[in-house]
Design an enzyme around this catalytic site. Structure first.
Site, short mmCIF file in Angstrom:
data_model
loop_
_atom_site.label_atom_id
_atom_site.label_comp_id
_atom_site.label_asym_id
_atom_site.label_seq_id
_atom_site.Cartn_x
_atom_site.Cartn_y
_atom_site.Cartn_z
N ARG A 149 0.85 -1.18 0.00
CA ARG A 149 0.00 0.00 0.00
C ARG A 149 0.90 1.24 0.00
NH1 ARG A 149 -1.81 -3.47 4.20
NH2 ARG A 149 -3.88 -4.36 3.85
N LYS A 173 -1.42 -2.32 8.28
CA LYS A 173 -2.57 -1.81 9.02
C LYS A 173 -2.59 -2.39 10.43
CE LYS A 173 -5.83 -0.81 5.27
NZ LYS A 173 -7.17 -1.12 4.72
N HIS A 243 -2.79 1.42 -6.07
CA HIS A 243 -3.60 0.26 -5.70
C HIS A 243 -3.83 -0.64 -6.91
CE1 HIS A 243 -5.27 -0.95 -1.88
NE2 HIS A 243 -6.30 -1.50 -2.50
N ARG A 246 -1.03 -2.94 -7.02
CA ARG A 246 -1.25 -3.96 -5.98
C ARG A 246 -2.21 -5.04 -6.51
NH1 ARG A 246 -1.22 -4.60 -0.24
NH2 ARG A 246 -3.24 -5.14 0.69
N HIS A 269 -3.37 -8.92 4.22
CA HIS A 269 -4.80 -8.99 4.50
C HIS A 269 -5.04 -9.77 5.79
CE1 HIS A 269 -6.00 -8.42 0.00
NE2 HIS A 269 -5.86 -7.27 0.63
N TYR A 278 -9.30 -11.74 -5.84
CA TYR A 278 -8.37 -11.92 -6.94
C TYR A 278 -8.53 -13.27 -7.62
CZ TYR A 278 -6.43 -7.79 -4.86
OH TYR A 278 -6.29 -6.52 -4.36
#
Length: 297
Positions: A149, A173, A243, A246, A269, A278
């Protein structure tokens, strides 16, 4: 709004200190709560009916379903926290449901388009021969190679990159650290940038891998402009943001046979369900190839 101010200040501190959310996410959550405050002036008297009325107003006003989903998550998190901390007597959002939304597949550029992007960025470096061009090529190569990111990219320190082992350590995150492998082209581009980095760095420069043109920390908006400019140079239809790189990295990995759990780990994730989008992208590409090539499709 005055009844909300002190509560929002407390919640902001909770989001930053306890949950470790990014500045962008904190701003978005506080904006959502202020929007609710305009609809329901007293946070202690908010009811489920009032929350449903607030959501209904968004839907009739054409607010995107993704935004409504985020606001529902925000409100449920806020009132759950306020109830636990004793700021409200009851949680009116406990039974609040977000409207279902259709799955929108991300736009993914082809491998050949990625090659064109990298060639265009390398050509700019050859023409310009300046440290900023070297930095920009390293940014694009690293984003596609690692699937980072932008918030993770700008936070990388110089000590977080191991070019011999071809890995980079990032803070994701929620303050979760992970180590991500990078490819040979990305490692070469980063190495070339590091050789030019002293031309930009000053005594006040932070110990970050990427710097702004004047030696300060790299602004995420600048990184986005770099990617948009590099991908636009590859021709019509290729322009995407960070993104998008990504998305491309994840899809191309799965197309190449990588397992879902490994891709989940590389992307950072929390749930494999987030990564599964995906597999839908890859399946759709397979179906399209079948429709175009099979004589009895």
């Amino acid at each position: 709004m005055s009844a909300w101010e002190g509560l929002l200040a407390e919640y902001e501190e909770h989001l930053r200190a306890d949950r470790g959310l990014s500045e962008h996410t904190v701003r978005a959550y506080l904006g959502d709560l202020r929007d609710l405050a305009a609809h329901a002036p007293d946070p202690r008297r908010v009811t489920l009916a009032a929350l449903r009325s607030w959501l209904a107003g968004m839907a009739s006003g054409g607010v995107a379903s993704a935004t409504v989903q985020r606001r529902v998550a925000c409100i449920r998190g806020f009132f759950g926290w306020a109830r636990r901390e004793g700021f409200v007597d009851a949680d009116p959002a406990a039974r609040l449901q977000a409207p279902k939304r259709g799955r929108r597949l991300p736009k993914v550029i082809t491998r050949s388009a990625v090659d064109e992007v990298m060639e265009a960025a390398a050509a700019r470096l050859a023409d310009a021969d300046d440290p900023v061009a070297a930095r920009d090529l390293a940014i694009v190569e690293l984003l596609y190679s690692s699937g980072l990111r932008v918030s993770e990219l700008v936070g990388i320190g110089t000590a977080d990159v191991d070019l011999d082992g071809r890995v980079v350590r990032v803070m994701g995150k929620g303050g979760k650290e992970r180590v991500v492998p990078i490819g040979v082209p990305a490692a070469r581009a980063v190495d070339a940038w590091l050789a030019r980095r002293p031309e930009i760095a000053t005594e006040k420069s932070p110990d970050r891998l990427f710097l702004g043109a004047r030696g300060g920390p790299l602004d995420p908006r600048v990184a986005r402009r770099v990617v948009h400019g590099a991908t636009a140079a590859a021709g019509p239809g290729a322009e995407i943001g960070p993104h998008g790189l990504r998305h491309a990295m994840a899809t191309h990995l799965l197309d190449g046979g990588a397992d879902l759990r490994s891709v989940q780990e590389m992307l950072g994730h929390a749930s494999v369900g987030t990564t599964q989008v995906y597999t839908h992208v890859s399946s759709e590409r397979l179906r399209e190839a079948f429709r175009q090539a099979h004589p009895r499709a």
